[in-house]
Structures are given as C-alpha cells and as structure tokens.
Design an enzyme around this catalytic site. Structure first.
Site: not given
Length: 360
Positions: A12, A14, A105, A201
């Site tokens: 991601s 991150g 998700c 998100c």
C-alpha cells in the site's frame, strides 16, 4: 539450488506492507510487490498522506520495492472494488446499516481475488502487512491475534477459509508496530514515519454522508427524528448520516442527552432515546465463518467483539437455522449496530465471526 517459494505481497506504500516485503525477502522467499489499483476515476482521489489507494501510494510502494530489490507491478482491481466494497458500503447505509468496508475488501479482494491472480502467475502465497498470525495445529490452520495487542487486526480478518490461510503470510504479526517502524528506519525506507491510514480509503475527507449523498442523491432525503413511541422530535437530514449510539452532530436540542437508538429505512426515521436504550445483550449474526471448525454444532462460550475498537466480552454463541448464529452477551453491550461485524475469540485464537443482522 531448490526453487524458492514465490509470494505476491500487496503493497500500500505504508510502513507495514513495506517492512513485510523486506522480512519475506530476508526469509528467503521470491517476493513480488503488487499495488492493487482500486481508486476510481474521480476527483476524490487527490494526493493525501496515509491513504492506501491514492496515486502517491503507488509511488511510495514502487520506491520501496526498488530499495529492497523486488519486482513491482500495479494490478487493476477497480471494478471489483467498486462492486464488492463501494457499492456494498453505499447500499448498506441506505438500508439503515453501518458497514465495515475493510472487512469486505479483505474477504473479496485481498484474500480472494488477489490470491487467485497470484496463483495465476505461479505464486504459492499472498502476503500483507496485517498484524495477525497464522498457525497450523492438527492439520487445521488457525488465525491468532498479533503479538502487538494494540495493533491486532484479526477483527477484520475473520472470513479466512482454510485454503486461503494455507496460502497467506502475514509477517508483521510477530512484531510490535514500534519495531516495524524501527526496521523500516534501519533499512533506510523513507516511509518509516508515514502516518497510519485511519479513514476509509475511498472517502478521504471521512464524510461518508456526503459521499453517499453524491453517489445516490435521490435516496438520501430528510425525514423525522422520532422517539420509540413514534412521536416526532424534529427533522434529520437523511438516515445515512447517522449511526447507532451517536449523540454528537444530531442538530437537535431537547434539553436532555439523546442518542440514536434505531434507524428505520422503511419509514426514513431515526429513533432517538436515552443512553440506556442502546445497551443490549442478544444479537443474530449472518454470513458467518468459522476457522477452527467448519460448522457450529452446539453452543460454545467465547469472547466477542461488536466493533473494531471494542473490547471482547464474554458471550455464548449458538447455531440457528439458515447458518445464522445467536450471540448472547453475559453483560449488556453498548450500541450493537446492524451491518457491523461480531467476531468471536477464545484466548488469542479467532473462532470466527459474522455480520450483525439484528437484535433480539
């Protein structure tokens, strides 16, 4: 030289998924970095720090992949994300419920479709930066809470199947968040101090009411605030703006504290009442998944959580017809909310979970 096991890691941009990629490479896996392209073609996807699906996230992930020396690809999941996550999220709110899009998700995209695509390119595993652990015991895969209790993410992962668990790696589960940040710094990753994404998100400003109204303008309409006897107390701006247990932002002054106690999509009413009205003990869960066993045969005692940030509390779960499960808490729980998930634990092990369908 033996063939290395190949793993596709969802990146991601991150710190967690970045360090997870590094750890897997160090453990001897053949690692391929993938960012799931889920952002829609609209104005909302502006640059913002911490979001997991903005364009800057792709750049961050690509930089990390280059730094640790693994190939990197962007895979398009835009259509499935819209269908399985965004459309579901919007519809649930319109139906008077409060969904958890991350659970949807994880269930449909990260550990189902991404895993299928990974297998399609010859990978043995998918991996993520989630804080959770997978262990095998007596021929069965188990999902275990992470070592860092504050960061444990098992609440959002209860839908794992045995096949998915057998092909998933989550290396961050063995570490504390602080240690993950330290590792990132030690290996020179610029994302070591990037802030965690907190918001949904695909709704960068966190205003889900506005988002839903823009998506379905004809279905978000004002209606009445009522008490539990149906007496009108005032006007609300559309049921999608409210959730069970809410007190702030109601825009109504009655001279006493009132809370949202129920939402009725049929009459387009939001029910208000005293805080005592939002403490309940019994609920029914649907879309239930169990991990240590396939089917709940009789009642068992667990600790159950009704929200991500909640504390697990003692409950008895028992099977009902159509695969539903009754959950009876020993003590009253605050603001049990339809659409959210209830997740069952025994010690550090995830027993399973489901979506709260209603209260009894």
């Amino acid at each position: 030289m033996e063939n290395k096991k190949k793993v596709v890691i969802g990146m991601s941009g991150g710190v967690d998924s970045s360090v997870a990629a590094y750890l897997l490479k160090e453990q001897g896996y053949d690692v391929i970095g993938v960012t799931m392209q889920i952002w829609q073609e609209d104005k909302d996807y502006t640059e913002r720090e911490g979001g997991c699906c903005s364009l800057s996230a792709v750049d961050d992930a690509r930089r990390v992949a280059n730094k640790i020396g693994i190939p990197f690809y962007v895979m398009n999941f835009r259509d499935s994300f819209k269908e399985k996550v965004i459309d579901y999220f919007v519809q649930e709110y319109i139906d008077g419920k409060t969904p958890n899009p991350c659970i949807a998700c994880n269930k449909h995209l990260k550990f189902d479709e991404l895993l299928r695509k990974a297998r399609g390119i010859g990978a043995d595993y998918v991996a993520t930066g989630h804080y959770a652990k997978i262990e095998e015991k007596d021929g069965r895969y188990l999902l275990i809470r992470s070592d860092d209790d504050r960061k444990d993410q098992t609440y959002a992962l209860y839908n794992f199947t045995q096949d998915q668990l057998a092909h998933t790696l989550m290396p961050c589960g063995e570490y504390t968040k602080d240690r993950i940040r330290e590792i990132a710094k030690e290996i020179g990753l610029s994302v070591y101090n990037k802030k965690d994404s907190e918001e949904i998100c695909f709704i960068p400003d966190n205003d889900h009411g506005r988002y839903i109204k823009e998506a379905r303008p004809l279905e978000v309409v004002p209606g009445n605030f009522v008490d539990k006897n149906g007496n009108v107390l005032g006007q609300h701006k559309g049921i999608v703006y409210y959730t069970i247990g809410q007190r702030k932002g109601l825009g109504i002054a009655l001279g006493r504290p009132v809370f949202v106690t129920d939402i009725n999509p049929m009459t387009n009413e939001v029910v208000l009442g005293p805080e005592t009205d939002i403490f309940k003990t019994d609920l029914v869960a649907k879309d239930v998944n169990f991990i240590p066993f396939n089917k709940l045969e009789g009642e068992i005692t667990v600790e159950a959580k009704v929200r991500y940030s909640g504390r697990a509390a003692e409950a008895v779960i028992s099977p009902m017809e159509n695969g539903r499960v009754k959950v009876s808490f020993k003590e009253k729980q605050r603001a049990i909310t339809k659409g959210q998930s209830v997740v069952f634990y025994q010690g550090n092990m995830v027993v399973g979970g489901g979506i709260i369908e209603g209260l009894i």
